[in-house]
Every structure is written in structure tokens, then in C-alpha cells.
Design a protein around this motif. Structure first.
Motif, PDB file in Angstrom:
ATOM      1  N   GLY A 288     -37.571  43.208  24.382  1.00  0.00           N
ATOM      2  CA  GLY A 288     -38.297  43.986  25.369  1.00  0.00           C
ATOM      3  C   GLY A 288     -39.786  43.681  25.334  1.00  0.00           C
ATOM      4  N   LYS A 289     -40.439  43.967  26.442  1.00  0.00           N
ATOM      5  CA  LYS A 289     -41.867  43.697  26.555  1.00  0.00           C
ATOM      6  C   LYS A 289     -42.711  44.977  26.560  1.00  0.00           C
ATOM      7  CE  LYS A 289     -41.382  43.326  31.593  1.00  0.00           C
ATOM      8  NZ  LYS A 289     -41.591  42.453  32.768  1.00  0.00           N
ATOM      9  N   ARG A 290     -42.073  46.135  26.601  1.00  0.00           N
ATOM     10  CA  ARG A 290     -42.798  47.403  26.574  1.00  0.00           C
ATOM     11  C   ARG A 290     -42.383  48.202  25.345  1.00  0.00           C
ATOM     12  NH1 ARG A 290     -41.024  47.155  31.910  1.00  0.00           N
ATOM     13  NH2 ARG A 290     -39.366  48.638  31.377  1.00  0.00           N
ATOM     14  N   LEU A 291     -43.280  49.039  24.881  1.00  0.00           N
ATOM     15  CA  LEU A 291     -42.978  49.862  23.720  1.00  0.00           C
ATOM     16  C   LEU A 291     -41.928  50.922  24.010  1.00  0.00           C
ATOM     17  CD1 LEU A 291     -46.594  50.381  22.333  1.00  0.00           C
ATOM     18  CD2 LEU A 291     -44.891  48.695  21.607  1.00  0.00           C
ATOM     19  N   SER A 292     -41.802  51.288  25.272  1.00  0.00           N
ATOM     20  CA  SER A 292     -40.825  52.319  25.643  1.00  0.00           C
ATOM     21  C   SER A 292     -39.416  51.769  25.795  1.00  0.00           C
ATOM     22  CB  SER A 292     -41.261  52.991  26.954  1.00  0.00           C
ATOM     23  OG  SER A 292     -41.346  52.032  28.000  1.00  0.00           O
ATOM     24  N   ASP A 293     -39.233  50.460  25.710  1.00  0.00           N
ATOM     25  CA  ASP A 293     -37.893  49.874  25.852  1.00  0.00           C
ATOM     26  C   ASP A 293     -37.017  50.301  24.678  1.00  0.00           C
ATOM     27  OD1 ASP A 293     -38.578  48.628  28.187  1.00  0.00           O
ATOM     28  OD2 ASP A 293     -39.148  46.735  27.235  1.00  0.00           O
ATOM     29  N   ASN A 294     -35.834  50.776  25.012  1.00  0.00           N
ATOM     30  CA  ASN A 294     -34.913  51.280  23.993  1.00  0.00           C
ATOM     31  C   ASN A 294     -34.072  50.123  23.451  1.00  0.00           C
ATOM     32  OD1 ASN A 294     -33.414  52.879  22.327  1.00  0.00           O
ATOM     33  ND2 ASN A 294     -32.301  53.938  23.950  1.00  0.00           N
ATOM     34  N   HIS A 295     -34.681  49.305  22.613  1.00  0.00           N
ATOM     35  CA  HIS A 295     -33.927  48.203  22.018  1.00  0.00           C
ATOM     36  C   HIS A 295     -33.057  48.678  20.868  1.00  0.00           C
ATOM     37  CE1 HIS A 295     -36.546  47.968  18.422  1.00  0.00           C
ATOM     38  NE2 HIS A 295     -37.502  48.367  19.254  1.00  0.00           N
ATOM     39  N   TRP A 296     -33.288  49.909  20.379  1.00  0.00           N
ATOM     40  CA  TRP A 296     -32.440  50.446  19.304  1.00  0.00           C
ATOM     41  C   TRP A 296     -31.002  50.635  19.776  1.00  0.00           C
ATOM     42  CZ3 TRP A 296     -35.503  50.136  15.215  1.00  0.00           C
ATOM     43  CH2 TRP A 296     -36.869  50.311  15.385  1.00  0.00           C
ATOM     44  N   GLU A 297     -30.851  51.137  20.974  1.00  0.00           N
ATOM     45  CA  GLU A 297     -29.499  51.320  21.518  1.00  0.00           C
ATOM     46  C   GLU A 297     -28.809  49.979  21.725  1.00  0.00           C
ATOM     47  OE1 GLU A 297     -27.308  53.504  25.354  1.00  0.00           O
ATOM     48  OE2 GLU A 297     -29.503  53.590  25.092  1.00  0.00           O
ATOM     49  N   LEU A 298     -29.566  48.971  22.149  1.00  0.00           N
ATOM     50  CA  LEU A 298     -28.988  47.633  22.306  1.00  0.00           C
ATOM     51  C   LEU A 298     -28.506  47.088  20.968  1.00  0.00           C
ATOM     52  CD1 LEU A 298     -28.403  45.047  23.933  1.00  0.00           C
ATOM     53  CD2 LEU A 298     -30.787  44.379  23.542  1.00  0.00           C
ATOM     54  N   ARG A 299     -29.278  47.275  19.917  1.00  0.00           N
ATOM     55  CA  ARG A 299     -28.862  46.785  18.602  1.00  0.00           C
ATOM     56  C   ARG A 299     -27.620  47.532  18.110  1.00  0.00           C
ATOM     57  NH1 ARG A 299     -33.302  43.714  16.479  1.00  0.00           N
ATOM     58  NH2 ARG A 299     -35.243  44.131  17.620  1.00  0.00           N
ATOM     59  N   ASP A 300     -27.539  48.844  18.372  1.00  0.00           N
ATOM     60  CA  ASP A 300     -26.334  49.591  17.990  1.00  0.00           C
ATOM     61  C   ASP A 300     -25.107  49.064  18.730  1.00  0.00           C
ATOM     62  OD1 ASP A 300     -28.022  51.082  16.434  1.00  0.00           O
ATOM     63  OD2 ASP A 300     -28.173  52.750  17.857  1.00  0.00           O
ATOM     64  N   PHE A 301     -25.256  48.784  20.014  1.00  0.00           N
ATOM     65  CA  PHE A 301     -24.133  48.282  20.806  1.00  0.00           C
ATOM     66  C   PHE A 301     -23.689  46.907  20.310  1.00  0.00           C
ATOM     67  CE2 PHE A 301     -22.591  45.810  24.449  1.00  0.00           C
ATOM     68  CZ  PHE A 301     -21.527  46.593  24.852  1.00  0.00           C
ATOM     69  N   VAL A 302     -24.647  46.055  20.020  1.00  0.00           N
ATOM     70  CA  VAL A 302     -24.310  44.698  19.569  1.00  0.00           C
ATOM     71  C   VAL A 302     -23.683  44.738  18.178  1.00  0.00           C
ATOM     72  CG1 VAL A 302     -25.268  42.434  19.033  1.00  0.00           C
ATOM     73  CG2 VAL A 302     -26.088  43.675  21.015  1.00  0.00           C
ATOM     74  N   ALA A 303     -24.104  45.672  17.317  1.00  0.00           N
ATOM     75  CA  ALA A 303     -23.488  45.795  15.993  1.00  0.00           C
ATOM     76  C   ALA A 303     -21.997  46.120  16.109  1.00  0.00           C
ATOM     77  CB  ALA A 303     -24.208  46.868  15.188  1.00  0.00           C
ATOM     78  N   THR A 304     -21.665  47.030  17.013  1.00  0.00           N
ATOM     79  CA  THR A 304     -20.248  47.348  17.239  1.00  0.00           C
ATOM     80  C   THR A 304     -19.499  46.149  17.801  1.00  0.00           C
ATOM     81  OG1 THR A 304     -20.911  49.631  17.703  1.00  0.00           O
ATOM     82  CG2 THR A 304     -18.691  48.970  18.350  1.00  0.00           C
ATOM     83  N   LEU A 305     -20.150  45.394  18.695  1.00  0.00           N
ATOM     84  CA  LEU A 305     -19.522  44.201  19.276  1.00  0.00           C
ATOM     85  C   LEU A 305     -19.278  43.142  18.212  1.00  0.00           C
ATOM     86  CD1 LEU A 305     -18.598  42.574  21.734  1.00  0.00           C
ATOM     87  CD2 LEU A 305     -20.985  41.926  22.114  1.00  0.00           C
ATOM     88  N   VAL A 306     -20.230  42.926  17.320  1.00  0.00           N
ATOM     89  CA  VAL A 306     -20.065  41.932  16.262  1.00  0.00           C
ATOM     90  C   VAL A 306     -18.925  42.327  15.330  1.00  0.00           C
ATOM     91  CG1 VAL A 306     -21.177  41.004  14.200  1.00  0.00           C
ATOM     92  CG2 VAL A 306     -22.418  41.066  16.352  1.00  0.00           C
ATOM     93  N   ALA A 307     -18.819  43.611  15.012  1.00  0.00           N
ATOM     94  CA  ALA A 307     -17.731  44.063  14.139  1.00  0.00           C
ATOM     95  C   ALA A 307     -16.371  43.826  14.783  1.00  0.00           C
ATOM     96  CB  ALA A 307     -17.915  45.539  13.811  1.00  0.00           C
ATOM     97  N   SER A 308     -16.245  44.081  16.082  1.00  0.00           N
ATOM     98  CA  SER A 308     -14.968  43.838  16.769  1.00  0.00           C
ATOM     99  C   SER A 308     -14.632  42.354  16.810  1.00  0.00           C
ATOM    100  CB  SER A 308     -15.030  44.414  18.187  1.00  0.00           C
ATOM    101  OG  SER A 308     -16.023  43.754  18.962  1.00  0.00           O
ATOM    102  N   ILE A 309     -15.630  41.482  16.969  1.00  0.00           N
ATOM    103  CA  ILE A 309     -15.378  40.040  16.979  1.00  0.00           C
ATOM    104  C   ILE A 309     -14.892  39.576  15.609  1.00  0.00           C
ATOM    105  CG2 ILE A 309     -16.476  37.782  17.229  1.00  0.00           C
ATOM    106  CD1 ILE A 309     -18.334  39.013  19.309  1.00  0.00           C
ATOM    107  N   CYS A 310     -15.537  40.052  14.549  1.00  0.00           N
ATOM    108  CA  CYS A 310     -15.109  39.667  13.202  1.00  0.00           C
ATOM    109  C   CYS A 310     -13.702  40.176  12.894  1.00  0.00           C
ATOM    110  CB  CYS A 310     -16.099  40.195  12.172  1.00  0.00           C
ATOM    111  SG  CYS A 310     -17.688  39.349  12.183  1.00  0.00           S
TER     112      CYS A 310
END
Length: 546
Positions: A272-294
Motif C-alpha cells: 500500500g501507498k497510504r498509512l490508512s491502507d489495511n494491509h494487515w487484513e491482506l496478510r491474514d488472508f494470505v496466511a490462511t491461503l498459504v496454509a491451505s496450499i501447503c
């Protein structure tokens, strides 16, 4: 009697310059010539059979001569059938029409190319749709479409060459429109209802396998170019999730191209390019996706999870990385399961918290953004450790309850009478099944004395068991089986003076070990996180802990 007449021997002798050959010598040489001829024909027939042919040719005879180390017959060999012509003036006479060859033309003719030995050579025609530039494959210039008016290529003998272009990966018009529509919705309208329907189609449609390489390239390109666009990255990761959920699509050959893009969205330095961008939720979603792939491809790719965990641990323990990267690594390891947390995070929690605590304090860290990131990492670490403790406590089975029956307290010993029907001895116990043996261990295990003593009774008030014990003394040789516990904690079964040692069940020992380890882990986490760890403890264990 030879089938070769002596006159034939005399003619052959005269043709090689021997004119004074006697008739007796010719008659003696005829059988030997017949033997040599039969031997050469047998070898020629062997060569014919090894060549998988049923017609004997001149090449077979030449092969037989070479096998016998005989000088080959020099001359011209004609591979085609012999052409016979009818002799004029004779009814049943035919002859082979041999063409006269001028010796001068033969000498001046160019020498033919030396024949090559037959061999088999393997090479890559194409690797994942890309043709490698090797001498065995046709060059790109030859594969290009011929320009109008250009003459056809010709061989050395002047014959034209027809070059066939390789078959391209052709998509139907419907698939092309489908791919363009999906990519357009991903880039422009990721929040629309039509995009959600497109994700459902990606997860269920059975005819999308030809589009998988195109989606793979699209995902890799958009992630590398759009790290500053959080909605775009969310949309791209949802496309990845839908592709992996589709049972009709084989994404396995493209994991090596998709995993770098997915892991980048998990542990990237900045999203993200702004401080208000919620990249935390994106990282949580990708963590679940990585676990399902493994979980889905761990058996097919044995090194997938090990390589992923190694990268996540390096991102977590590297102090040079920013806190959002640590957050993504913790979330990724926590999504892989409590065992990963227990083996990779818990041993490093104490040291990591010492480095994290200064970033959380207002007096030490003046930047509000840094403090917020530190508290987010602290929350992820607390959630991962708490979930690990919760799963570990829930795995432990409940302890077996005290068996019902009359108990007597006397002389620091607990005696439980057993009927003769359930008398125990060492040999009988070893022959029982594990479940029944465990049940027997439970039945003969006596609780400590303090557990059955009521300390809340008023002075002078006696319990029923104490009164019964004082009223009656049970002898050890009364014929009843008794269980005693000595100072070392070893259990014994006595019957008619016979003492048999009963080993404590291995299951009970493992339960006690796990329970003690869980208790130590809970105490250490309570010392590090304080009361924040208490909501992750189940109610029965919470009451014991408090």
C-alpha cells in the motif's frame, strides 16, 4: 555327389588365370565349394531374419561375407526388383536388361555422402510451451511464416522443402473473452457483485484448465507491479484462492510461479501507498491461503512446506526486517498449525519480546505508527501462543475417576477388596489386551491417603471410613487380593502371600508428562504475557491454574 559340376569349377579356374587344372582336382574342389556356398546362404538368411524381412537381398549376402571375414564383392548394387525382358525369337527365354555404364562417367561422378550409423538421441522439443534454442530444433527464422513472393527453400538436389510450423496453443474465442472479462473485473471492479460471481465461476467451472498458464502470468505480473494497491492485491489473491478451490483445474505444475507472488503479499516490506491502507487484513488472508496450499500439496511436493517455513522463520527472526514483515511471518507460521508454533515460535518468544517491548512503550518509541505496528505484532504473537496452549490442553484426555467401592484407611495404607473373579497375577495381566490392561491398572491404582481425608471435619468427628477401619483389621493372608502402595510409589498386588509387580501403564505416564509440559508452558507464557494469556485457557484447566 556335389550339385556343383566339375565343369563349373574349371570355368571359374580359367576366369582367374588357372588353365591347367586337372579334372580330378576340379572334382575334389566341387564338394568344398558347395559347403562354402551353403554356409554363406545360412548366414545371409540369419541376417535377413534379424532385419525382420522375408526376402533375401544382396545386402544380406554382403553381411554374411563380412561376418566370415571374406573380402566383399565390389560393384553396383540395385535395391529395386530385377526387370526381365523377353528375348526376341524365343518363346520362353528372358534376360535381365543390364544398362551399360561408361567407366568415365563413373570416375567423374561426385562421391556420395558417407552413411551414418543408426542411433537414438533425445532432446527437449518444448519446455512449458517454450521451444529451447538447440541445434536439434528448427531456428526461429525457419519457423516464421514465409513472406509473400519468397521462393520455397530447396534441397541440394533441387527438390522443394515443405516447412510445417509448430502447433500453437490456440484458445477458443469463448475462453479468450472469459479471460479478458475476468482480468478486467480484477483490475477495475474488484468490489462489484459481478466480480464475486466471477470468483464463484473460477472455483467451479470445469473448462478453465487451458487458461491456467495465462492466469499464472497475470497474477505474477500484477503482484510485482501493484504492491502499492491493496484492493488490487486483495482481488488477485481471491483469484488465486478460487483457482486452488477448483477441483477440475490442475494448478500443480504452476506452483513454482504462483508461490513467490503469494508469499510476497505475506511478508513484503511495504504494502500500500497510504498509512490508512489495511494491509494487515491482506496478510491474514494470505496466511490462511498459504496454509491451505501447503495442506493440499504437501504430499506431492515434499519440500514445499519446509522451504516455506524456513523463509518465514528467517523473516521472523531477522531484526533488520520491518515489523509488518514479522507480523506476516508470525501469521503464516500460526496458520500452518500449532506444531509449527510450538517448534519455531515458542523457543524464540522470550528473546523476541525483549526486542519488541521498547517499540511498544510511549516513552521510548515516539512514532505513533511504529507503536501501532509493534502492538499488532504483539497481538499476533499472543494469539499464536494462546492458540497453541489451547490446542495442547484440549488434546489431553480427562483423568480416570476413582473406582467406586468400599475403602478403608488404616496404617498409612489404602486397601481395596477385590472379588476372586477379578484376581490378578503377572502372567494373566500380560495376556490381556491394552485397553483391558489399562482398565485393570485403573482399578488397582489407589488414590493417596490425603485425597480421601476430610480435613474440614470438626475435631472429634470421625468419618465412616475411619470408623470402619478401626473396627476391623483386614489380614493380608485372608485369601483376598489387596493392593498396596509403598513409599517409592510402586504398586503391588498381594494374594495368599504372593506379590506381583504391576507396571504403571505407559499411557498414564505419557498423560502425566504431557500435562506437566503443558503446565510449565502455561506458567512461562503467563510470566511473559501476563493475564492476557488467560482467555485462551479452557475452563477446567483455568480453575486448576488459578
Amino acid at each position: 555327389m556335389s550339385i556343383v559340376p566339375k565343369e563349373t569349377i574349371e570355368v571359374i579356374a580359367q576366369s582367374i588365370g588357372i588353365g591347367n587344372l586337372s579334372p580330378d582336382a576340379a572334382l575334389a574342389l566341387a564338394p568344398d565349394v558347395e559347403y562354402r556356398m551353403r554356409e554363406m546362404m545360412q548366414e545371409a538368411i540369419k541376417c535377413m531374419r534379424h532385419s525382420r524381412r522375408t526376402v533375401l537381398t544382396v545386402d544380406d549376402v554382403d553381411g554374411a561375407l563380412s561376418l566370415k571375414n571374406v573380402e566383399p564383392v565390389y560393384g553396383f548394387a540395385f535395391g529395386g526388383p530385377l526387370k526381365f525382358k523377353h528375348a526376341i525369337g524365343y518363346k520362353d527365354l528372358f534376360y535381365v536388361d543390364d544398362k551399360d555404364v561408361d567407366l568415365k562417367d563413373v570416375i567423374e561422378a561426385p562421391l556420395p555422402k558417407a552413411p551414418l550409423d543408426t542411433s537414438v538421441h533425445c532432446h527437449w522439443l518444448a519446455i512449458e510451451g517454450v521451444q529451447p534454442a538447440i541445434p536439434e530444433n528448427a531456428p526461429v527464422q525457419v519457423l516464421a511464416a514465409p513472406v509473400e513472393g519468397k521462393k520455397q527453400d530447396q534441397k541440394d538436389d533441387g527438390l522443394p522443402i515443405d516447412i510445417k510450423l509448430p502447433i500453437r496453443h490456440v484458445l477458443s474465442r469463448e475462453l479468450q473473452l472469459y479471460f479478458e472479462k475476468i482480468t478486467e473485473l480484477t483490475l477495475r471492479n474488484p468490489e462489484s457483485a459481478l466480480f464475486k460471481e466471477a470468483l464463484v465461476s473460477l472455483a467451479t467451472d470445469s473448462g478453465l484448465h487451458p487458461l491456467v498458464p495465462y492466469f499464472t502470468c497475470f497474477i505474477a505480473d500484477e503482484v510485482s507491479r501493484g504492491l502499492s494497491d491493496i484492493p488490487l492485491l486483495f482481488a488477485v489473491m481471491r483469484v488465486v484462492q478460487s483457482l486452488f478451490h477448483n477441483p477440475h483445474v490442475n494448478v500443480e505444475p504452476y506452483l513454482h510461479q504462483l508461490m513467490p507472488a503469494v508469499v510476497t503479499c505475506l511478508v513484503a516490506k511495504r504494502l500500500g501507498k497510504r498509512l490508512s491502507d489495511n494491509h494487515w487484513e491482506l496478510r491474514d488472508f494470505v496466511a490462511t491461503l498459504v496454509a491451505s496450499i501447503c495442506k493440499r500439496y504437501a504430499r506431492t511436493y515434499s519440500t514445499l512446506q519446509s522451504r516455506l517455513t524456513k523463509q518465514l522463520v528467517n523473516s521472523f527472526l531477522n531484526p533488520k526486517h520491518v515489523l509488518p514483515t514479522h507480523y506476516g511471518a508470525i501469521q503464516g507460521l500460526a496458520a500452518l498449525g500449532p506444531n509449527m508454533v510450538r517448534l519455531l515460535i515458542l523457543p524464540n518468544v522470550e528473546q523476541y519480546l525483549k526486542l519488541l517491548e521498547p517499540e511498544m512503550l510511549l516513552g521510548v518509541q515516539t512514532s505513533k505508527i511504529k507503536r501501532f505496528e509493534a502492538w499488532r505484532v504483539y497481538g499476533a504473537l499472543l494469539r499464536a501462543c494462546g492458540q497453541c496452549v489451547y490446542d495442547r490442553l484440549k488434546v489431553l484426555p480427562p483423568f480416570p475417576s476413582t473406582p467406586p467401592g468400599p475403602l478403608w484407611k488404616c496404617n498409612a495404607r489404602v486397601v481395596t477388596p477385590l472379588s476372586r473373579k477379578h484376581k490378578l497375577n503377572g502372567d494373566h495381566l500380560e495376556q490381556q489386551s491394552p485397553s483391558k490392561r489399562m482398565a485393570i491398572d485403573d482399578s488397582v491404582t489407589s488414590p493417596p491417603i490425603d485425597s480421601i481425608t476430610d480435613n474440614n471435619n470438626a475435631p472429634g468427628e470421625a468419618t465412616a471410613s475411619t470408623a470402619l477401619c478401626n473396627a476391623s483389621k483386614i489380614p493380608e493372608n485372608s485369601g483376598e487380593a489387596t493392593t498396596s502402595t509403598d513409599a517409592t510409589g510402586k504398586e503391588e498386588v498381594k494374594e495368599n502371600g504372593f506379590v506381583a509387580s504391576v507396571r504403571v501403564s505407559a499411557i498414564h505416564r505419557q498423560i502425566w508428562k504431557d500435562d506437566l509440559d503443558s503446565g510449565r508452558l502455561l506458567i512461562s507464557l503467563f510470566e511473559m504475557f501476563g493475564e492476557s494469556i488467560l482467555p485462551f485457557i479452557p475452563s477446567p484447566e483455568m480453575s486448576i491454574f488459578l
